[in-house]
Design a protein around this motif. Structure first.
Motif, PDB file in Angstrom:
ATOM      1  N   ASP A  69       0.861  -1.082  -0.094  1.00  0.00           N
ATOM      2  CA  ASP A  69       0.084  -0.039   0.225  1.00  0.00           C
ATOM      3  C   ASP A  69       0.837   1.343   0.013  1.00  0.00           C
ATOM      4  O   ASP A  69       0.457   2.359  -0.543  1.00  0.00           O
ATOM      5  CB  ASP A  69      -0.895  -0.006   1.403  1.00  0.00           C
ATOM      6  CG  ASP A  69      -1.877  -1.375   1.173  1.00  0.00           C
ATOM      7  OD1 ASP A  69      -2.079  -1.879   0.124  1.00  0.00           O
ATOM      8  OD2 ASP A  69      -2.500  -1.354   2.119  1.00  0.00           O
ATOM      9  N   CYS A  70       1.890   1.382   0.616  1.00  0.00           N
ATOM     10  CA  CYS A  70       2.955   2.186   0.861  1.00  0.00           C
ATOM     11  C   CYS A  70       3.865   2.447  -0.348  1.00  0.00           C
ATOM     12  O   CYS A  70       4.822   3.326  -0.181  1.00  0.00           O
ATOM     13  CB  CYS A  70       3.203   2.621   2.206  1.00  0.00           C
ATOM     14  SG  CYS A  70       2.074   2.950   3.367  1.00  0.00           S
ATOM     15  N   ASP A  71       4.105   1.474  -1.067  1.00  0.00           N
ATOM     16  CA  ASP A  71       5.104   1.193  -1.817  1.00  0.00           C
ATOM     17  C   ASP A  71       6.735   1.411  -1.319  1.00  0.00           C
ATOM     18  O   ASP A  71       7.532   1.780  -1.666  1.00  0.00           O
ATOM     19  CB  ASP A  71       5.111   2.194  -2.959  1.00  0.00           C
ATOM     20  CG  ASP A  71       3.712   2.107  -3.977  1.00  0.00           C
ATOM     21  OD1 ASP A  71       3.443   0.575  -4.056  1.00  0.00           O
ATOM     22  OD2 ASP A  71       3.155   2.756  -4.059  1.00  0.00           O
ATOM     23  N   TRP A  72       6.738   0.746   0.016  1.00  0.00           N
ATOM     24  CA  TRP A  72       8.282   0.747   0.713  1.00  0.00           C
ATOM     25  C   TRP A  72       8.951  -0.564   0.134  1.00  0.00           C
ATOM     26  O   TRP A  72       8.218  -1.105  -0.527  1.00  0.00           O
ATOM     27  CB  TRP A  72       8.037   0.619   2.004  1.00  0.00           C
ATOM     28  CG  TRP A  72       7.719   1.830   2.790  1.00  0.00           C
ATOM     29  CD1 TRP A  72       6.953   2.715   2.270  1.00  0.00           C
ATOM     30  CD2 TRP A  72       7.991   2.418   4.140  1.00  0.00           C
ATOM     31  NE1 TRP A  72       6.523   3.695   3.343  1.00  0.00           N
ATOM     32  CE2 TRP A  72       7.409   3.419   4.317  1.00  0.00           C
ATOM     33  CE3 TRP A  72       8.846   1.807   5.046  1.00  0.00           C
ATOM     34  CZ2 TRP A  72       7.528   4.284   5.703  1.00  0.00           C
ATOM     35  CZ3 TRP A  72       9.214   2.449   6.318  1.00  0.00           C
ATOM     36  CH2 TRP A  72       8.434   3.649   6.449  1.00  0.00           C
ATOM     37  N   PRO A  73      10.396  -0.301  -0.024  1.00  0.00           N
ATOM     38  CA  PRO A  73      11.051  -1.369  -0.650  1.00  0.00           C
ATOM     39  C   PRO A  73      10.673  -2.543   0.416  1.00  0.00           C
ATOM     40  O   PRO A  73      10.474  -2.354   1.673  1.00  0.00           O
ATOM     41  CB  PRO A  73      12.548  -0.937  -0.338  1.00  0.00           C
ATOM     42  CG  PRO A  73      12.240   0.441  -0.274  1.00  0.00           C
ATOM     43  CD  PRO A  73      10.956   0.849   0.338  1.00  0.00           C
ATOM     44  N   GLU A  74      10.691  -3.743  -0.384  1.00  0.00           N
ATOM     45  CA  GLU A  74      10.358  -4.864   0.107  1.00  0.00           C
ATOM     46  C   GLU A  74      11.347  -5.268   1.434  1.00  0.00           C
ATOM     47  O   GLU A  74      10.941  -5.695   2.584  1.00  0.00           O
ATOM     48  CB  GLU A  74      10.396  -6.112  -0.581  1.00  0.00           C
ATOM     49  CG  GLU A  74       9.946  -7.491   0.084  1.00  0.00           C
ATOM     50  CD  GLU A  74       9.677  -8.470  -0.809  1.00  0.00           C
ATOM     51  OE1 GLU A  74       9.325  -9.868  -0.553  1.00  0.00           O
ATOM     52  OE2 GLU A  74       9.999  -8.441  -2.097  1.00  0.00           O
ATOM     53  N   SER A  75      12.643  -5.125   1.195  1.00  0.00           N
ATOM     54  CA  SER A  75      13.638  -5.523   2.470  1.00  0.00           C
ATOM     55  C   SER A  75      13.267  -4.520   3.772  1.00  0.00           C
ATOM     56  O   SER A  75      13.515  -4.996   4.696  1.00  0.00           O
ATOM     57  CB  SER A  75      15.092  -5.260   1.806  1.00  0.00           C
ATOM     58  OG  SER A  75      15.111  -3.763   1.475  1.00  0.00           O
ATOM     59  N   ILE A  76      12.784  -3.113   3.456  1.00  0.00           N
ATOM     60  CA  ILE A  76      12.547  -2.500   4.650  1.00  0.00           C
ATOM     61  C   ILE A  76      11.473  -2.973   5.345  1.00  0.00           C
ATOM     62  O   ILE A  76      11.368  -2.964   6.441  1.00  0.00           O
ATOM     63  CB  ILE A  76      12.659  -1.059   4.363  1.00  0.00           C
ATOM     64  CG1 ILE A  76      14.095  -0.544   3.692  1.00  0.00           C
ATOM     65  CG2 ILE A  76      12.132  -0.073   5.347  1.00  0.00           C
ATOM     66  CD1 ILE A  76      14.001   0.846   3.139  1.00  0.00           C
ATOM     67  N   ALA A  77      10.378  -2.968   4.463  1.00  0.00           N
ATOM     68  CA  ALA A  77       9.029  -3.438   4.953  1.00  0.00           C
ATOM     69  C   ALA A  77       9.133  -4.741   6.015  1.00  0.00           C
ATOM     70  O   ALA A  77       8.767  -5.101   7.149  1.00  0.00           O
ATOM     71  CB  ALA A  77       8.066  -3.807   3.973  1.00  0.00           C
ATOM     72  N   GLN A  78      10.029  -5.820   5.351  1.00  0.00           N
ATOM     73  CA  GLN A  78      10.237  -7.006   5.903  1.00  0.00           C
ATOM     74  C   GLN A  78      10.968  -7.021   7.239  1.00  0.00           C
ATOM     75  O   GLN A  78      10.680  -7.452   8.236  1.00  0.00           O
ATOM     76  CB  GLN A  78      10.860  -8.254   4.858  1.00  0.00           C
ATOM     77  CG  GLN A  78      11.405  -9.491   5.517  1.00  0.00           C
ATOM     78  CD  GLN A  78      10.029 -10.270   5.515  1.00  0.00           C
ATOM     79  OE1 GLN A  78       9.351 -10.631   4.387  1.00  0.00           O
ATOM     80  NE2 GLN A  78       9.302 -10.542   6.554  1.00  0.00           N
TER      81      GLN A  78
END
Length: 304
Positions: A69-78
């Motif tokens: 939803d916020c389009d953050w990088p996957e690595s950061i979100a994870q």
């Protein structure tokens, strides 16, 4: 001539007898705080298993909200999602360790004060992370999203109530004002959770139907059809909504007992439907029955 008479012997147990009721009263909030601590710790272990190390490991809605939803990088979100789960698991470990150690410590020692501060910090963090997961679920869920904060209420109110109780110290948890506030928080949370789940059951929420059908297939083999499961859910939904109202309006111990039993049954239904490997799904829902149990302990003790 009057003969001197000896005064009647005084009982050496007068002090202990006079203090017994006070000690008994003090033990009730303490027992409530211990039960509440166990519920929060078990919930934390369930969350850690669900999002970190079980065979059914998945990501929380915090990850989904940040990444999709916020389009953050996957690595950061994870990383944020994993760090939140790890911190919550660590906080649960602090509560567990303090619960084991503080029972043997002096209530006015410096160690007890430090441990009490750690307790409150850990409990507040758990409440925050559980609330964040509920809020993220509300923003991402496709069905009944508006009920997310209500149906998860026991999960973030339980650690919040533990923080209000002031940790494990006897002097803190015996405080009638703190205990009263904690019980109010828990009663509101239990009512919200049961009312939300009751409404979803009344509306024949599909995953609830699956739980009934799968549990029947694996255990009872009663041949329950989908139509029968839907009728059963409607009845369950009405009952859940009614007990939620009765709990708040009448402070009924019967309603609380129903919540204890049914809350634990619904938590265990994840394992009866999905298999024993779904145990994290059961533990993370332990507050569904554990919070009403804490309330029941308090209300039963007050009426003695």
């Amino acid at each position: 001539m009057n003969t001197p008479t000896s005064s009647p012997p005084t009982s050496t147990d007068d002090t202990s007898l006079g203090q017994a009721p006070e000690a008994d009263r003090a033990s009730h909030p303490f027992a409530m705080a211990v039960c509440l601590r166990v519920v929060v710790v078990v919930q934390c272990f369930g969350l850690g298993a669900r999002y970190l190390f079980s065979s059914l490991e998945t990501e929380s809605d915090v990850y989904g909200w940040l990444y999709f939803d916020c389009d953050w990088p996957e690595s950061i979100a994870q990383s944020i999602d994993n760090m939140g789960a790890l911190t919550t698991l660590f906080a649960g470990g602090i509560l567990c360790l303090n619960g084991l150690l503080l029972q043997k410590s002096s209530s006015d020692s410096s160690w007890t004060r430090i441990a009490g501060w750690m307790d409150r910090a850990a409990a507040v963090w758990i409440a925050i992370w559980m609330l964040l997961i509920a809020a993220a679920h509300m923003m991402r869920a496709a069905v009944f999203a508006e009920l997310s904060l209500f149906e998860h209420a026991v999960r973030y109110h339980a650690p919040l109530a533990l923080a209000v109780c002031g940790g494990m110290g006897v002097a803190a948890c015996v405080s009638s004002a703190r205990t009263r506030i904690a019980v109010i928080l828990l009663a509101v949370a239990a009512s919200l959770t049961f009312a939300a789940h009751g409404y979803k059951a009344y509306e024949c929420y599909a995953p609830f139907i699956d739980l009934i059908l799968l549990s029947d297939m694996q255990w009872t083999e009663a041949g329950i059809t989908q139509a029968n499961a839907e009728k059963l859910l409607v009845a369950i939904g009405i009952a859940d909504i009614l007990v939620a109202l009765v709990l708040l309006v009448f402070r009924s111990r019967f309603a609380t007992f129903y919540m204890v039993v049914w809350g634990l049954v619904t938590a265990a239904s994840r394992m009866t439907a999905l298999g024993l490997e779904a145990w994290p799904e059961t533990l993370i829902r332990i507050a569904n029955g554990g919070v009403p149990l804490v309330i029941l302990i308090h209300w039963t003790a007050k009426r003695k």
